[in-house]
Design a protein around this motif. Structure first.
Motif, mmCIF file in Angstrom:
data_model
loop_
_atom_site.group_PDB
_atom_site.id
_atom_site.type_symbol
_atom_site.label_atom_id
_atom_site.label_comp_id
_atom_site.label_asym_id
_atom_site.label_seq_id
_atom_site.Cartn_x
_atom_site.Cartn_y
_atom_site.Cartn_z
ATOM 1 N N LYS A 96 43.541 40.620 39.244
ATOM 2 C CA LYS A 96 42.226 40.854 39.856
ATOM 3 C C LYS A 96 41.694 42.260 39.541
ATOM 4 C CE LYS A 96 38.922 40.031 42.920
ATOM 5 N NZ LYS A 96 37.817 39.201 42.621
ATOM 6 N N VAL A 97 42.568 43.252 39.580
ATOM 7 C CA VAL A 97 42.104 44.633 39.440
ATOM 8 C C VAL A 97 42.267 45.200 38.030
ATOM 9 C CG1 VAL A 97 42.486 45.154 41.876
ATOM 10 C CG2 VAL A 97 44.297 45.613 40.240
ATOM 11 N N SER A 120 39.221 46.498 36.074
ATOM 12 C CA SER A 120 38.704 47.785 36.571
ATOM 13 C C SER A 120 39.517 48.945 36.016
ATOM 14 C CB SER A 120 38.730 47.817 38.101
ATOM 15 O OG SER A 120 37.876 46.839 38.615
ATOM 16 N N TYR A 121 40.843 48.779 35.939
ATOM 17 C CA TYR A 121 41.687 49.826 35.365
ATOM 18 C C TYR A 121 41.331 50.069 33.903
ATOM 19 C CZ TYR A 121 44.831 49.866 39.400
ATOM 20 O OH TYR A 121 45.366 49.992 40.645
ATOM 21 N N ARG A 134 42.841 39.426 46.485
ATOM 22 C CA ARG A 134 42.118 40.701 46.510
ATOM 23 C C ARG A 134 42.786 41.814 45.712
ATOM 24 N NH1 ARG A 134 38.082 42.853 49.494
ATOM 25 N NH2 ARG A 134 38.188 45.071 49.894
ATOM 26 N N PHE A 135 44.116 41.846 45.689
ATOM 27 C CA PHE A 135 44.809 43.006 45.150
ATOM 28 C C PHE A 135 45.738 42.727 43.968
ATOM 29 C CE2 PHE A 135 43.999 44.035 49.647
ATOM 30 C CZ PHE A 135 43.248 45.184 49.482
ATOM 31 N N ILE A 195 47.308 42.259 40.294
ATOM 32 C CA ILE A 195 47.000 43.010 39.072
ATOM 33 C C ILE A 195 45.976 42.268 38.227
ATOM 34 C CG2 ILE A 195 48.929 42.107 37.726
ATOM 35 C CD1 ILE A 195 47.542 45.721 37.675
#
Length: 96
Positions: free
Chosen positions: A79-80, A83-84, A74-75, A77
């Motif tokens: 994965k996200v 979005s960044y 879920r969290f 880097i």
């Protein structure tokens, strides 16, 4: 979202959280990857939980391993990061 819980996950440490606090309900699942107590007067339930889990070291280790997998899914880097990048491009173009 509490970073201490995620840090515990990275060390495969089982956690105890309270329901209806932060975003725990999105990634902590009672007795699957951690323990969830009611937030109103949790001390008695915590005491009972600790007594119950004291002799279940192997199961506790499994919970910690599962928590790490779930938190990384879920969290992490990876994965996200997309979005960044998207947010950064929007900010660079003057969009909110």
């Amino acid at each position: 979202s509490n970073s201490a819980i995620k840090e515990a996950a990275l060390t495969e440490t089982p956690v105890v959280v309270c329901s209806n606090v932060g975003d725990f309900s999105e990634y902590i699942f009672d007795r699957k990857n951690g323990f969830v107590l009611e937030k109103d007067n949790p001390s008695e339930n915590l005491y009972q939980l600790l007594k119950e889990r004291y002799s279940k070291k192997t199961e506790n280790i499994s919970l910690g391993k599962q928590l790490k997998q779930d938190v990384l899914k879920r969290f992490s880097i990876e994965k996200v990061f997309p979005s960044y990048i998207k947010i950064n491009k929007q900010l660079a173009n003057g969009k909110n």
